[in-house]
Design an enzyme around this catalytic site. Structure first.
Site, PDB file in Angstrom:
ATOM      1  CE1 TYR A  71      -4.103   1.915   0.491  1.00  0.00           C
ATOM      2  CE2 TYR A  71      -2.567   3.409   1.590  1.00  0.00           C
ATOM      3  CZ  TYR A  71      -3.800   3.166   0.997  1.00  0.00           C
ATOM      4  OH  TYR A  71      -4.716   4.179   0.895  1.00  0.00           O
ATOM      5  CG  PHE A  99      -8.728  15.796 -24.343  1.00  0.00           C
ATOM      6  CD1 PHE A  99      -8.819  15.317 -25.640  1.00  0.00           C
ATOM      7  CD2 PHE A  99      -9.089  14.965 -23.300  1.00  0.00           C
ATOM      8  CE1 PHE A  99      -9.265  14.022 -25.890  1.00  0.00           C
ATOM      9  CE2 PHE A  99      -9.530  13.664 -23.544  1.00  0.00           C
ATOM     10  CZ  PHE A  99      -9.614  13.201 -24.848  1.00  0.00           C
ATOM     11  CB  THR A 100     -13.673  15.733 -23.948  1.00  0.00           C
ATOM     12  OG1 THR A 100     -12.802  14.612 -23.825  1.00  0.00           O
ATOM     13  CG2 THR A 100     -14.127  15.876 -25.394  1.00  0.00           C
ATOM     14  CG  ASP A 143      -2.416  16.954 -21.824  1.00  0.00           C
ATOM     15  OD1 ASP A 143      -1.753  15.902 -21.902  1.00  0.00           O
ATOM     16  OD2 ASP A 143      -3.665  16.948 -21.848  1.00  0.00           O
ATOM     17  CE  LYS A 199      -4.324  10.187 -26.485  1.00  0.00           C
ATOM     18  NZ  LYS A 199      -5.473   9.325 -26.321  1.00  0.00           N
ATOM     19  NE  ARG A 216     -13.922  12.766 -30.223  1.00  0.00           N
ATOM     20  CZ  ARG A 216     -13.869  12.575 -28.909  1.00  0.00           C
ATOM     21  NH1 ARG A 216     -12.734  12.546 -28.253  1.00  0.00           N
ATOM     22  NH2 ARG A 216     -14.961  12.417 -28.206  1.00  0.00           N
ATOM     23  CG  PHE A 233     -18.882  11.742 -26.919  1.00  0.00           C
ATOM     24  CD1 PHE A 233     -18.866  12.931 -26.209  1.00  0.00           C
ATOM     25  CD2 PHE A 233     -17.870  10.824 -26.676  1.00  0.00           C
ATOM     26  CE1 PHE A 233     -17.872  13.200 -25.280  1.00  0.00           C
ATOM     27  CE2 PHE A 233     -16.856  11.085 -25.765  1.00  0.00           C
ATOM     28  CZ  PHE A 233     -16.876  12.277 -25.050  1.00  0.00           C
TER      29      PHE A 233
HETATM   30  N1  F0G Z   1      -5.197  14.825 -22.325  1.00  0.00           N
HETATM   31  C1  F0G Z   1      -5.159  14.413 -23.596  1.00  0.00           C
HETATM   32  C2  F0G Z   1      -4.412  15.214 -24.614  1.00  0.00           C
HETATM   33  C3  F0G Z   1      -5.814  13.223 -23.966  1.00  0.00           C
HETATM   34  O1  F0G Z   1      -5.761  12.825 -25.237  1.00  0.00           O
HETATM   35  C4  F0G Z   1      -6.490  12.470 -22.992  1.00  0.00           C
HETATM   36  C5  F0G Z   1      -7.196  11.239 -23.340  1.00  0.00           C
HETATM   37  C6  F0G Z   1      -6.503  12.957 -21.668  1.00  0.00           C
HETATM   38  C7  F0G Z   1      -5.843  14.134 -21.373  1.00  0.00           C
HETATM   39  C8  F0G Z   1      -7.220  12.220 -20.577  1.00  0.00           C
HETATM   40  O2  F0G Z   1      -6.509  11.080 -20.243  1.00  0.00           O
HETATM   41  O3  F0G Z   1      -8.066   9.181 -20.783  1.00  0.00           O
HETATM   42  O4  F0G Z   1      -6.081   8.866 -19.269  1.00  0.00           O
HETATM   43  O5  F0G Z   1      -8.049  10.167 -18.513  1.00  0.00           O
HETATM   44  N2  F0G Z   1      -7.472  10.889 -24.533  1.00  0.00           N
HETATM   45  C9  F0G Z   1      -8.144   9.653 -24.937  1.00  0.00           C
HETATM   46  C10 F0G Z   1      -8.441   9.644 -26.423  1.00  0.00           C
HETATM   47  C11 F0G Z   1      -9.338   9.318 -24.113  1.00  0.00           C
HETATM   48  O6  F0G Z   1      -9.109   8.700 -26.872  1.00  0.00           O
HETATM   49  O7  F0G Z   1      -7.968  10.502 -27.159  1.00  0.00           O
HETATM   50  P1  F0G Z   1      -7.220   9.746 -19.675  1.00  0.00           P
END
Ligand code: F0G
Length: 487
Positions: free
Chosen positions: A85, A137-138, A228, A271, A394, A460
């Site tokens: 832990y 990013f979303t 990022d 990623k 997208r 989506f």
């Molecule tokens: N920042 C970027 C540039 C991303 O592309 C993503 C995720 C995140 C933050 C969030 O990271 O998914 O580990 O919580 N991109 C994925 C995609 C979901 O399909 O492009 P996460």
């Protein structure tokens, strides 16, 4: 553009082809189902590719997130994971890799990228703050707005052009940045965010010069710069390939330089290192202390942060591997190959080729379908029917409705076809290109979509749609005429 030292070879015919500089030793069975089965699957999934079951999918190009292939060394490293832990040796190995690769001393683990965004947003954003960035990013936008911030996308005029030769469409517009600082005052700007290989505009990088310029402006006003780094390796690779003065520098060194310009670096390791998880790194103890106590609250103890120790081990190894010139260039080389071929066929696709995937411009591909009938979603469904390949919408489906219930039309309508690292072969890529071409030749057969079930947030992911008119049947009939019994 030459691919110096990268795994792209010139054939005798003059054609440039990306060759795989790895061999496949563990494989997973795939299925290429009949067109009738594919049609049944997408109908049952409400014409939303997120709701498909992978047993019905041939090439899963939804995302590269958590789907990159791991190496033999990554898998082997998982066997030495230290379950604890607190104080796990696995964490210290990952911390040491992050110090080495990113050049940042303080490391906070998080279970994925959006968890890091939650911590950063809670630690630094107050109600009424303005946050400048190249593009959102979303998940980033959602967390920043939840904490009372407003995001400002200050990209350059080139960023949203589908066809372009601009090598750095991810750059921040410096004039807009200065204007925003003058308008809000540095005290209302908690940080500037730069996203490497800007995801939602087609995986487009920024240049080192742009980052240096942004850093100089930030420093002048005492504002911190947050990177990022989820797709940092690819951005560093594009700097090597496209920016004067970097062609002989290893990607690892370019990446270190990018990190040295940032006060905080955060990432999704789904990623960046071909594993799962995420994290935040900094050399500034004050910044670290502002975030530290949120990790045990939301993620887990400081030495695992919501990740499994096996993933932590694989991440430590993956960080070195995915910043190696050969490994990092694999996915962009395949994407460049696909984009070139698709472009040559006259099909509208985002250029120059970027990171993460090949982005087809559904707005002009399906110019007869109004944005209110979701051309990118329709193209994703049609491609699945025609090939069993799953892409991601997208466009306007990924957008929201305004206060009057009207769709906020997206800036761009893209069908993203992701190329996770070292997952697909060239013949699979050629199959994809062929079916995209077939669809383009018969694009008038494709119709729009409408919602039948629409969740109020992030629609989506779980929304269900249906075709406007019976266009899928016409598409299937034509497919049978052209391909007979072939899958
Ligand atoms: N920042 C970027 C540039 C991303 O592309 C993503 C995720 C995140 C933050 C969030 O990271 O998914 O580990 O919580 N991109 C994925 C995609 C979901 O399909 O492009 P996460």
């Amino acid at each position: 553009m030459e691919n110096n030292g990268m795994p792209v070879v010139k054939f005798f015919s003059g054609k440039k082809v990306p060759v795989e500089l790895h061999k496949v030793r563990i494989v997973q069975k795939l299925h290429l189902k009949t067109i009738e089965e594919r049609y049944k699957a997408i109908s049952e999934a409400g014409y939303n590719t997120f709701l498909l079951n992978t047993s019905d999918i041939f090439l899963d190009m939804l995302t590269d997130s958590g789907t990159n292939a791991m190496s033999d060394n990554q898998l082997a490293s998982m066997m030495q994971a230290d379950d604890a832990y607190a104080g796990s040796q696995s964490f210290y190995r990952m911390e040491s890799a992050l110090r080495d690769v990113f050049g940042k001393h303080y490391v906070l683990p998080a279970h994925q990228g959006r968890a890091a965004e939650n911590i950063i947003s809670q630690a630094f954003i107050s109600e009424g703050d303005a946050i400048p960035m190249n593009y959102h990013f979303t998940t980033t936008k959602a967390h920043m707005e939840l904490n009372g911030g407003t995001i400002f996308e200050i990209y350059t005029d080139e960023a949203l052009k589908i066809k372009s030769t601009n090598p750095f469409k991810g750059n921040i517009d410096l004039v807009k940045l200065n204007d925003l600082i003058a308008q809000y005052g540095p005290e209302r700007i908690p940080f500037i965010r730069m996203e490497a290989s800007t995801n939602l505009i087609g995986g487009q990088p920024f240049s080192m010069q742009n980052m240096r310029d942004v850093k100089a402006i930030a420093e002048k006003h005492g504002i911190i710069l947050i990177l990022d780094a989820s797709l940092i390796g690819e951005n560093a690779y594009f700097i090597k390939m496209r920016e004067t003065g970097y062609s002989n520098m290893p990607v690892k060194e370019i990446l270190r330089e990018m990190c040295s310009l940032s006060d905080i670096v955060y990432f999704s390791s789904r990623k960046v290192s071909s594993t799962r998880g995420g994290g935040i790194c900094t050399n500034n103890k004050d910044l670290y202390m502002k975030m530290r106590d949120l990790v045990p609250l939301y993620e887990g103890f400081l030495t695992y942060g919501g990740m499994s120790v096996r993933e932590i081990e694989a991440m430590a190894v993956g960080l070195y591997e995915t910043t190696d010139d050969t490994v990092i260039s694999q996915s962009p080389s395949f994407i460049a190959f696909a984009v070139d071929e698709i472009d040559k066929l006259g099909i509208p696709v985002v250029t120059p080729a970027g990171a993460l995937g090949c982005h087809i411009d559904a707005k002009s591909f399906l110019e007869h379908i109004p944005q209110s009938e979701y051309p990118a979603g329709a193209l994703a469904a049609a491609l699945f029917i025609a090939s069993g390949c799953r892409g991601m919408e997208r466009g306007t489906i990924s957008s929201v409705r305004d206060e009057n219930g009207k769709d906020v039309l997206a800036d761009v309508e893209l069908l993203r076809l992701a190329f996770p690292r070292r997952v697909f072969t060239l013949s699979q890529t050629m199959f994809l290109i062929d079916r995209v071409n077939w669809l383009y030749q018969h694009r008038k057969l494709i119709g729009g979509l409408r919602f039948v079930e629409e969740p109020p947030v992030l629609r989506f992911f779980l929304g269900r749609l249906e075709p406007v008119g019976d266009w899928p049947s016409k598409l299937i009939k034509k497919y049978k005429e052209d391909f007979g019994d072939s899958l």
